[in-house]
Design an enzyme around this catalytic site. Structure first.
Site, short mmCIF file in Angstrom:
data_model
loop_
_atom_site.label_atom_id
_atom_site.label_comp_id
_atom_site.label_asym_id
_atom_site.label_seq_id
_atom_site.Cartn_x
_atom_site.Cartn_y
_atom_site.Cartn_z
N PHE A 87 8.74 5.02 6.38
CA PHE A 87 7.62 4.15 6.00
C PHE A 87 7.09 4.48 4.61
O PHE A 87 7.31 3.74 3.67
CB PHE A 87 6.52 4.21 7.07
CG PHE A 87 6.94 3.57 8.36
CD1 PHE A 87 6.68 2.23 8.62
CD2 PHE A 87 7.64 4.30 9.32
CE1 PHE A 87 7.09 1.63 9.78
CE2 PHE A 87 8.06 3.70 10.51
CZ PHE A 87 7.79 2.36 10.74
N GLU A 88 6.40 5.58 4.46
CA GLU A 88 5.78 5.86 3.16
C GLU A 88 5.85 7.35 2.88
O GLU A 88 4.99 8.12 3.28
CB GLU A 88 4.32 5.39 3.16
CG GLU A 88 3.66 5.45 1.79
CD GLU A 88 2.24 4.92 1.82
OE1 GLU A 88 1.96 3.94 1.12
OE2 GLU A 88 1.41 5.51 2.55
N GLN A 89 6.89 7.75 2.17
CA GLN A 89 6.98 9.13 1.73
C GLN A 89 7.03 9.16 0.20
O GLN A 89 7.57 8.27 -0.44
CB GLN A 89 8.19 9.85 2.32
CG GLN A 89 9.54 9.29 1.92
CD GLN A 89 10.66 10.27 2.27
OE1 GLN A 89 10.60 11.44 1.92
NE2 GLN A 89 11.67 9.79 2.96
N ARG A 123 0.74 4.10 -4.57
CA ARG A 123 0.28 4.92 -3.44
C ARG A 123 1.04 6.25 -3.34
O ARG A 123 0.58 7.17 -2.68
CB ARG A 123 0.41 4.15 -2.13
CG ARG A 123 -0.63 3.05 -1.97
CD ARG A 123 -0.53 2.39 -0.61
NE ARG A 123 -0.53 3.34 0.50
CZ ARG A 123 -1.62 3.92 1.01
NH1 ARG A 123 -2.81 3.65 0.49
NH2 ARG A 123 -1.52 4.74 2.04
N GLU A 153 3.71 10.85 3.96
CA GLU A 153 4.36 11.22 5.21
C GLU A 153 5.44 12.27 4.99
O GLU A 153 5.76 12.62 3.85
CB GLU A 153 4.93 9.95 5.86
CG GLU A 153 3.81 8.97 6.25
CD GLU A 153 4.34 7.59 6.63
OE1 GLU A 153 5.55 7.38 6.60
OE2 GLU A 153 3.50 6.73 6.96
#
Length: 537
Positions: free
Chosen positions: A364-366, A343, A358
């Site tokens: 969370f999701e960078q 991702r 992000e």
């Protein structure tokens, strides 16, 4: 044979757990919020170490999305019972305030490279678990015990039996050691020798009071008597020693019967004593005296130079690393938190493509892929091809510690869609995490084309550079204080509240939510010899 110079694992490699199986040595170290989890290095001679695996590679073993900075994987313990390898570790979901919300897990494998099993949840009562295989065949689980009613909340070391057939802890649980006046007793490891059970712990916090404490008992349940010196390793009374913050150790014997202690340490620089390279792994020669107690040779202050069975080719340490992506992502790189790397990045087109997710610093999701800073001075460079449409899309080169501490040279766009080069940096303001303002005046870029980005760190000084295609690098922005990328400035109010180290790498954000990609052709990490970093004898 000349001595080697500590540390043996430079850069962010804390909380070492060492193991020998035959002629092979292994060290497991903490990785905190960086994925995949746990670094395992291998050596044949205690001098030369190679990163061979990170065993926590899939979602069923580890998902750290939402974990805070310096949360995640704490203090792994690697052991072998004669049949297979065992690894225990903590996944910390919350670490500040009265509560430590965490999970202690156990996994195993017949080969060090894996495949490693899915985890068994052992308990959640405290950090730093380890597993001891008694000569009777029984297995014992120990960990630091947390009590939210106390200040500090470290109240001792708890022991309970682990039953591998049922996959759980069984029988009574007992607090077997409450520590010394240094307090913050953690990092337990059990050993057995000459009918004695030895308990090695870390105390004093992981900053400048850190120490290794040794105790023993004829019965595994205790009571445990303290070593005559209490603390067998510490730099707390030696503020000018080269190796500081020494503690959290583990013991190994060579086939010839010599004993060594590995431990975490740091090499602070500047008058503010900032540990830019984080907590590293060092080694000390030790010996068993006639009183059946272990002593560190020339201790308790850690030695910079140590005799080990092997010698080291220092040219490897100083070699330039040029990374390309035709064969995937090199093992030196990690990313943050997510077990779903597809991702955030791809190498299918023989470049590194980061998908804007992000904002930088997200828990969370960078999309941030980086490697450790392992030298006090270095140069780094990459080329990015990125087509942002507004200021909420940005990608580039970052020197990164945490959400509260980074420097970031970005290709972005103005609200009118015209591309710009902009430097973003954090204010190191825990717990807010604002960007420092005002920003430096952005540089206008052509509407398309690759941009070459670079940075140089010389001790405490960081300088960014950039170039368009066919041009030479030129300076951009002021000289920044690179020493802010340190444990002491890691975004926590206490010096022993941040646990990782400085990284350098590539990042891409798209807070519009459209996952705009950025392509990076290569990445260069070029060490530059620095007086603090010299490895000559």
């Amino acid at each position: 044979m000349p001595p080697i110079r500590n540390p043996i694992l430079p850069g962010f490699n804390p909380d070492p757990s060492i193991l020998r199986v035959g002629d092979d040595y292994y060290i497991a170290t903490s990785t905190f919020e960086w994925f995949p989890g746990v670094q395992i290095h291998h050596s044949k001679d205690l001098a030369n170490w190679d990163l061979i695996t990170r065993p926590l590679t899939r979602k069923s073993q580890l998902d750290m999305r939402g974990n805070p900075d310096s949360g995640g994987i704490w203090a792994p313990c690697l052991t072998h019972d004669g049949d297979k390898f065992w690894l225990v570790y903590t996944d910390v979901k919350r670490k500040d305030g009265s509560f430590n919300d965490l999970y202690n897990y156990i996994i195993s494998a017949h080969a060090i490279e894996g495949p490693w099993s899915d985890p068994i949840h052992a308990n959640s009562s405290g950090i730093d678990p380890s597993l001891f295989h008694d000569d009777s065949g029984r297995k014992w689980f120990v960990n630091q015990l947390w009590d939210h009613r106390c200040r500090p909340s470290f109240v001792g070391i708890v022991l309970q039996e682990f039953d591998p057939s049922s996959g759980k802890l069984v029988g009574p649980r007992k607090n077997i050691f409450t520590g010394t006046e240094l307090r913050i007793t953690e990092g337990p490891h059990l050993y057995k020798r000459n009918g004695w059970y030895y308990l090695l712990t870390a105390e004093g916090g992981t900053a400048y009071q850190h120490s290794c404490t040794l105790a023993r008992s004829r019965d595994i349940w205790g009571p445990y008597e303290l070593h005559p010196d209490k603390h067998i390793l510490s730099a707390r009374d030696a503020p000018f020693a080269a190796l500081q913050r020494a503690g959290h150790g583990d013991i190994v014997d060579t086939p010839e019967g010599k004993t060594y202690l590995v431990h975490l340490t740091s090499r602070p620089t500047t008058q503010n004593r900032r540990s830019v390279l984080g907590r590293e792994t060092a080694i000390q020669e030790a010996y068993w005296a006639e009183d059946d107690w272990l002593y560190v040779k020339n201790g308790p202050v850690p030695s910079l130079y140590v005799d080990v069975p092997g010698t080291r080719d220092e040219s490897v340490y100083w070699a330039e690393q040029r990374y390309t992506f035709e064969n995937g992502l090199h093992k030196d790189f990690q990313w943050l938190r997510t077990p779903e790397p597809e991702r955030i990045f791809s190498t299918s087109e023989k470049v590194l493509t980061l998908f804007g997710r992000e904002s930088i610093g997200s828990w969370f999701e960078q999309a941030l892929v980086a490697r450790r800073q392992t030298h006090f001075s270095y140069d780094s460079e990459t080329t990015v091809d990125f087509s942002p449409t507004d200021e909420r899309q940005f990608a580039g080169l970052t020197a990164y510690y945490s959400r509260f501490n980074f420097f970031y040279l970005t290709v972005t766009a103005h609200s009118d869609g015209k591309r710009q080069l902009l430097i973003m940096r954090s204010e190191a303001s825990w717990p807010v995490g604002n960007l420092a303002t005002p920003f430096n005046e952005p540089i206008q870029l052509p509407e398309s084309g690759k941009v070459r980005l670079a940075l140089s760190i010389r001790g405490p000084a960081l300088q960014f550079f950039y170039a368009l295609e066919g041009e030479v690098l030129k300076k951009v922005g002021p000289v920044f204080d690179a020493s802010l990328l340190s444990d002491e400035c890691g975004g926590h109010k206490a010096a022993d509240g941040s646990f990782t180290g400085a990284f350098v790498g590539m990042a891409c954000s798209d807070v519009n939510g459209t996952a705009t990609p950025a392509n990076f052709d290569y990445f260069i990490y070029r060490p530059v010899e620095d007086e603090s970093d010299r490895y000559d004898i």
